[in-house]
Design a protein around this motif. Structure first.
Motif, PDB file in Angstrom:
ATOM      1  N   GLU A 231      23.373  46.268  41.144  1.00 47.53           N
ATOM      2  CA  GLU A 231      24.072  47.171  40.234  1.00 47.53           C
ATOM      3  C   GLU A 231      25.582  47.161  40.492  1.00 47.53           C
ATOM      4  O   GLU A 231      26.385  47.191  39.553  1.00 47.53           O
ATOM      5  N   ARG A 232      25.974  47.108  41.772  1.00 46.42           N
ATOM      6  CA  ARG A 232      27.409  47.051  42.092  1.00 46.42           C
ATOM      7  C   ARG A 232      28.037  45.779  41.545  1.00 46.42           C
ATOM      8  O   ARG A 232      29.159  45.791  41.029  1.00 46.42           O
ATOM      9  N   MET A 233      27.315  44.652  41.654  1.00 47.82           N
ATOM     10  CA  MET A 233      27.862  43.386  41.184  1.00 47.82           C
ATOM     11  C   MET A 233      27.967  43.360  39.656  1.00 47.82           C
ATOM     12  O   MET A 233      28.908  42.785  39.101  1.00 47.82           O
ATOM     13  N   ILE A 234      27.020  43.972  38.978  1.00 43.06           N
ATOM     14  CA  ILE A 234      27.130  44.086  37.524  1.00 43.06           C
ATOM     15  C   ILE A 234      28.396  44.859  37.173  1.00 43.06           C
ATOM     16  O   ILE A 234      29.165  44.457  36.282  1.00 43.06           O
ATOM     17  N   GLY A 235      28.648  45.947  37.878  1.00 38.78           N
ATOM     18  CA  GLY A 235      29.843  46.751  37.634  1.00 38.78           C
ATOM     19  C   GLY A 235      31.119  45.983  37.906  1.00 38.78           C
ATOM     20  O   GLY A 235      32.087  46.073  37.142  1.00 38.78           O
ATOM     21  N   ILE A 236      31.134  45.220  39.002  1.00 41.73           N
ATOM     22  CA  ILE A 236      32.326  44.436  39.347  1.00 41.73           C
ATOM     23  C   ILE A 236      32.599  43.378  38.280  1.00 41.73           C
ATOM     24  O   ILE A 236      33.750  43.169  37.855  1.00 41.73           O
ATOM     25  N   ILE A 237      31.553  42.698  37.821  1.00 43.86           N
ATOM     26  CA  ILE A 237      31.749  41.666  36.801  1.00 43.86           C
ATOM     27  C   ILE A 237      32.173  42.289  35.479  1.00 43.86           C
ATOM     28  O   ILE A 237      33.050  41.753  34.776  1.00 43.86           O
ATOM     29  N   GLU A 238      31.619  43.423  35.128  1.00 40.85           N
ATOM     30  CA  GLU A 238      32.045  44.111  33.901  1.00 40.85           C
ATOM     31  C   GLU A 238      33.528  44.464  33.969  1.00 40.85           C
ATOM     32  O   GLU A 238      34.279  44.257  33.004  1.00 40.85           O
ATOM     33  N   THR A 239      33.953  45.014  35.114  1.00 45.53           N
ATOM     34  CA  THR A 239      35.367  45.378  35.292  1.00 45.53           C
ATOM     35  C   THR A 239      36.256  44.145  35.225  1.00 45.53           C
ATOM     36  O   THR A 239      37.334  44.169  34.609  1.00 45.53           O
ATOM     37  N   THR A 240      35.813  43.062  35.841  1.00 45.55           N
ATOM     38  CA  THR A 240      36.607  41.831  35.847  1.00 45.55           C
ATOM     39  C   THR A 240      36.707  41.233  34.449  1.00 45.55           C
ATOM     40  O   THR A 240      37.800  40.829  34.005  1.00 45.55           O
ATOM     41  N   LEU A 241      35.605  41.187  33.732  1.00 45.00           N
ATOM     42  CA  LEU A 241      35.609  40.623  32.383  1.00 45.00           C
ATOM     43  C   LEU A 241      36.507  41.439  31.448  1.00 45.00           C
ATOM     44  O   LEU A 241      37.107  40.877  30.515  1.00 45.00           O
ATOM     45  N   ALA A 242      36.600  42.732  31.697  1.00 47.61           N
ATOM     46  CA  ALA A 242      37.443  43.571  30.853  1.00 47.61           C
ATOM     47  C   ALA A 242      38.899  43.142  30.909  1.00 47.61           C
ATOM     48  O   ALA A 242      39.666  43.343  29.951  1.00 47.61           O
ATOM     49  N   GLU A 243      39.302  42.530  32.029  1.00 48.89           N
ATOM     50  CA  GLU A 243      40.675  42.048  32.165  1.00 48.89           C
ATOM     51  C   GLU A 243      40.975  40.859  31.265  1.00 48.89           C
ATOM     52  O   GLU A 243      42.123  40.551  30.986  1.00 48.89           O
ATOM     53  N   PHE A 244      39.904  40.175  30.816  1.00 47.33           N
ATOM     54  CA  PHE A 244      40.083  39.008  29.968  1.00 47.33           C
ATOM     55  C   PHE A 244      39.884  39.336  28.489  1.00 47.33           C
ATOM     56  O   PHE A 244      39.885  38.458  27.638  1.00 47.33           O
ATOM     57  N   GLY A 245      39.698  40.658  28.184  1.00 46.56           N
ATOM     58  CA  GLY A 245      39.603  41.091  26.803  1.00 46.56           C
ATOM     59  C   GLY A 245      38.249  40.827  26.182  1.00 46.56           C
ATOM     60  O   GLY A 245      37.308  40.398  26.810  1.00 46.56           O
TER      61      GLY A 245
END
Length: 245
Positions: A231-245
């Motif tokens: 679950e933490r890794m899903i959150g981290i990837i979601e946050t990271t992808l948000a930086e790419f729009g």
């Protein structure tokens, strides 16, 4: 002394661990000093049932947690990582020799078969589109990396950084890898503070390399039956992808 007990998917690498720490110790003493390991004295392995082993000096203090590692300690880590990234690279292997597990796209894993794709299929297509950019970020100028400089590998004493431990995941790669590891395990909020005392690293490279780092951790989460970690890794990837729009 450390004795390596079996860990799924991970082989002890005490020889390269000691090599890197010997070199870093010339620049900074905030690490466990290597004394001996199984490659130096293989005959002693019989005393620990043939397992790999290492003897290091002891670092006083406590293991770092997300709560106990504050901004000052993260800044001190930035200073230490700058020294680590400056040491000689000879004898340290590239990413192919590491213990990374299903760290798409920097290994030969298939993203469509990744455990992450099964639990977060809505993110997989967006991740896939970033494959070439991730590969480019991973091919930057190589330095000696710690490979896992997160809070749990920090020793804290009196509110200061007493030492950086566990260099078993060390490998050669661009500096952004170590910062991606901090982002994936300690959260993005820690990264600017570490960078403040380190120097310049391209933020986009850190963001890109956070994806294979988190995918590795997601795969480990399934292997070790750690759903909270997934679950933490899903959150981290979601946050990271948000930086790419």
């Amino acid at each position: 002394a450390r004795v390596a007990f079996p860990r799924p998917g991970k082989t002890p690498r005490f020889a390269v661990d000691a090599l890197v720490r010997h070199r870093l110790a010339k620049l900074d003493t905030r690490l466990a000093q290597p004394i001996s390991h199984h490659d130096d004295r293989p005959e002693l392995s019989s005393l620990v049932e043939g397992r790999a082993w290492a003897v290091d000096s002891f670092i006083e203090g406590e293991d770092g947690t997300r709560e106990t590692v504050d901004a000052g300690i993260w800044a001190e880590l930035g200073v230490l990582l700058a020294k680590l990234h400056s040491i000689e690279t000879e004898g340290v292997e590239g990413i192919a020799a590491t213990r990374l597990q299903q760290a798409w796209p920097v290994d030969d894993s298939d993203l469509s078969d990744h455990p992450f794709a099964k639990v977060a299929p809505h993110l997989t297509e967006r991740i896939s589109a970033l494959g070439p950019a991730i590969q480019k970020a991973a091919s930057g100028t190589a330095v000696v990396l710690h490979g896992d400089p997160a809070n749990y590998n920090l020793r804290i004493q009196g509110g200061r950084l007493a030492g950086l431990i566990d260099f078993n995941d060390t490998f050669l790669g661009p500096p952004a890898w170590d910062f991606a590891w901090i982002a994936a395990y300690a959260g993005w909020s820690a990264v600017p503070t570490v960078l403040s005392e380190y120097g310049s690293v391209r933020e986009e490279d850190i963001q890109l390399l956070t994806i294979p780092t988190a995918l590795h951790s997601a795969s480990r989460a399934v292997l070790l039956d750690q759903p909270d970690r997934m679950e933490r890794m899903i959150g981290i990837i979601e946050t990271t992808l948000a930086e790419f729009g």
